[in-house]
Enzyme design. Structure first.
Site, PDB file in Angstrom:
ATOM      1  N   VAL A   7       4.416  53.391  48.772  1.00 26.22           N
ATOM      2  CA  VAL A   7       3.277  53.900  48.142  1.00 26.22           C
ATOM      3  C   VAL A   7       4.478  54.083  46.711  1.00 26.22           C
ATOM      4  O   VAL A   7       5.267  55.397  46.896  1.00 26.22           O
ATOM      5  CB  VAL A   7       2.642  55.276  49.036  1.00 26.22           C
ATOM      6  CG1 VAL A   7       1.547  56.146  48.063  1.00 26.22           C
ATOM      7  CG2 VAL A   7       1.896  54.925  50.351  1.00 26.22           C
ATOM      8  N   CYS A   8       3.355  54.671  45.442  1.00 28.39           N
ATOM      9  CA  CYS A   8       3.961  54.451  44.622  1.00 28.39           C
ATOM     10  C   CYS A   8       3.430  55.746  43.609  1.00 28.39           C
ATOM     11  O   CYS A   8       1.792  56.228  44.232  1.00 28.39           O
ATOM     12  CB  CYS A   8       4.640  53.445  43.980  1.00 28.39           C
ATOM     13  SG  CYS A   8       3.121  52.502  43.628  1.00 28.39           S
ATOM     14  N   ALA A   9       4.180  55.868  42.570  1.00 22.00           N
ATOM     15  CA  ALA A   9       2.961  57.070  42.117  1.00 22.00           C
ATOM     16  C   ALA A   9       2.263  55.549  40.459  1.00 22.00           C
ATOM     17  O   ALA A   9       0.693  55.570  40.688  1.00 22.00           O
ATOM     18  CB  ALA A   9       3.597  57.609  40.475  1.00 22.00           C
ATOM     19  N   THR A  14       8.533  50.431  41.663  1.00 22.33           N
ATOM     20  CA  THR A  14       7.898  49.760  42.914  1.00 22.33           C
ATOM     21  C   THR A  14       7.876  48.266  42.881  1.00 22.33           C
ATOM     22  O   THR A  14       8.317  47.781  44.071  1.00 22.33           O
ATOM     23  CB  THR A  14       7.286  50.992  43.463  1.00 22.33           C
ATOM     24  OG1 THR A  14       7.640  52.306  43.170  1.00 22.33           O
ATOM     25  CG2 THR A  14       7.300  50.829  44.978  1.00 22.33           C
ATOM     26  N   LEU A  37       1.287  49.855  46.141  1.00 18.57           N
ATOM     27  CA  LEU A  37      -0.182  50.676  45.552  1.00 18.57           C
ATOM     28  C   LEU A  37       0.137  52.223  45.771  1.00 18.57           C
ATOM     29  O   LEU A  37       1.076  52.700  46.376  1.00 18.57           O
ATOM     30  CB  LEU A  37      -1.535  50.127  46.778  1.00 18.57           C
ATOM     31  CG  LEU A  37      -1.765  49.513  47.570  1.00 18.57           C
ATOM     32  CD1 LEU A  37      -2.817  49.671  48.548  1.00 18.57           C
ATOM     33  CD2 LEU A  37      -2.751  48.964  46.300  1.00 18.57           C
TER      34      LEU A  37
END
Length: 102
Positions: A7-9, A14, A37
């Site tokens: 999970v990323c911004a 990522t 995502l």
């Protein structure tokens, strides 16, 4: 097949880490699906993943992710040093540790 969600911004850095993790998986002969995502899209795959790793930049959203992902799925923030150095091997090995705990 094991599925790991990062999970990323926005997904830029990522995605690089995903590639490094996939490279290590190939080296050790593991067949794993790894993808990144943003948190806004987590709910679409929450019930289909085996482990969730959060980028350090979104660690403050961990409780939000925990509310989306089923209880049996391990969730952890990626070590900041491993993330910063794009250490795909260390991050993948930590995911394996989390999977063995569940």
């Amino acid at each position: 097949m094991t599925k790991i969600l990062l999970v990323c911004a926005a997904g830029m850095s990522t995605s690089l880490l995903v590639n490094k993790m996939q490279d290590h998986a190939k080296v050790i002969g593991e067949e794993i699906e790894i993808f990144a995502l943003p948190i806004s899209e987590c709910s679409s795959v929450a019930d289909k993943v085996d482990v969730v790793l959060l980028g350090p930049q979104v660690r403050y959203q961990k409780s939000q992710v925990e509310a989306i992902v089923p209880n049996h799925v391990p969730i952890e923030v990626i070590n900041m040093r491993d993330y910063g150095t794009m250490n795909g091997k260390a991050v993948l090995e930590r995911a394996f540790v989390l999977l063995n705990k569940s």
